[in-house]
Design an enzyme around this catalytic site. Structure first.
Site: not given
Ligand code: UDP
Length: 342
Positions: A49, A84-85, A88, A152, A230, A291-293
């Site tokens: 943050g 929120f913490a 990510s 995640y 997106r 990767a992973g999209d």
């Protein structure tokens, strides 16, 4: 809870704990809640943050929520928690899954136990489209299968299972908000991370002269121009949904809502729009897929509109990018990216 006739926007003023309130989404939500008249305490360990993002009229406790949740909630008479913490970054979660299980799952479990011990039953949880993984079809509705493709998303989904069981067994009233691609800025807060991986802020750093070019991760996807699609949602619209959720949570119930604008834009379309807004040519280089999209992620937010009464008002990409650019351009040399040119 204090009932008031004072001319404020919220009918019922709540005392709220906002974890991760120095982050991008957390600080904007804290700002919007403060504007409504709520009393806000922020806990943040400043691992990612920004001190500048903490609203001046919030109470700040510096620390890791896993360490301080019990003490903070014991002394506070809190009406609710907005959580929120979290870690990510998808790529980081593939390399260091333990960080995601500890910092996301274990920390949230600690928070849920502290809430239970101190009789706090109202929770809004910051979740993600990554809980769905590669969807079979779009738009994505909340009843579609959840099959996260990285730790995640898995850690966030596991938290949802924990929240549901605490709601049923212990009377927690909770809402999980599954964000699609959050962007834009509100007031003096926008995206200014030390480690930036998101498309719009990276493109705007090129426009600012802090990067030479943007890499497009794959142009061989089965989409109209070959690049990923997106659903971009404005940070203020996202924050508004948190307020509505807090105001309508019911003990014993866990609700889940997708939050997006419902429109899909390709990576190339986003870059073109950034060129239009900034007047900068923004050089691009084609790169391998990341990767992973998934190829296409678009939300259905019909449930949030019907059940929360959510009315997003900044859904066009122009507004989202113009607000993000106003924020980034104003930061100039104060941006975290200012002295790095990878
Ligand atoms: N993207 C890209 N170049 C970048 C960063 C992102 O082409 O430097 C693409 C990424 O592959 C994805 C889209 O932009 O298709 C949005 O990525 P972002 O990281 O902003 O959000 P995500 O969809 O991963 O949550």
């Amino acid at each position: 809870m204090l009932l008031t006739n004072h001319p404020r926007k919220a009918k019922t003023i709540m005392k709220l704990l906002v974890t991760g309130g120095a982050g991008y989404v957390g600080s904007v939500c804290a700002t919007v809640l403060l504007e409504q008249g709520h009393d806000i305490t922020i806990v943040d360990n400043f691992s990612t943050g920004n001190r500048d993002a903490v609203p001046a009229n919030a109470t700040l406790i510096e620390g890791d929520i896993r360490d301080v949740a019990g003490d903070v909630l014991a002394g506070g008479n809190f009406d609710g928690v907005v959580h929120f913490a979290a870690r990510s970054l998808v790529g980081e979660s593939m390399e260091r899954p333990e960080d995601y299980w500890h910092h996301n799952f274990v920390t949230t479990l600690t928070l849920l136990d502290a809430m239970r011990n101190h009789g706090v039953t109202n929770l809004v949880f910051s979740s993600t489209a990554a809980t769905y993984g590669e969807p079979d079809r779009v738009p994505i509705t909340e009843d579609m299968p959840t099959a996260p493709t990285n730790p995640y998303g898995a850690s966030k989904l596991a938290i949802d299972y924990a929240i549901t069981s605490y709601a049923h067994a212990h009377g927690l009233g909770a809402t999980s908000l599954r964000y699609f691609n959050v962007a834009g800025a509100y007031g003096s807060v926008g995206e200014n991370r030390e480690v930036e991986t998101h498309l719009i802020p990276l493109v705007l750093q090129v426009a600012l002269g802090h990067r030479d070019e943007i890499f497009i991760f794959g142009d061989d996807y089965p989409t109209k121009d070959g690049t990923c699609i997106r659903d971009y949602i404005h940070i203020k619209d996202l924050a508004d949904a948190h307020v509505l959720a807090l105001e309508s949570n019911t003990p014993g119930t866990h609700r889940i809502f997708n939050l997006g604008s419902g429109d899909g834009y390709s990576v190339k379309e986003v870059i073109d729009k950034c060129r239009e807004v900034t007047g900068h040519p923004i050089p691009v280089t084609m790169a391998d897929r990341r990767a992973g999209d998934p190829a296409v992620l678009i939300a259905s937010s019909a449930r949030a509109k019907a059940e929360l009464g959510w009315r997003p008002s900044r859904t066009d990409l122009d507004t989202i990018i113009a607000d993000a650019w106003a924020f980034t351009a104003a930061l100039g040399d104060h941006a975290h990216s200012a002295h790095r040119k990878p």
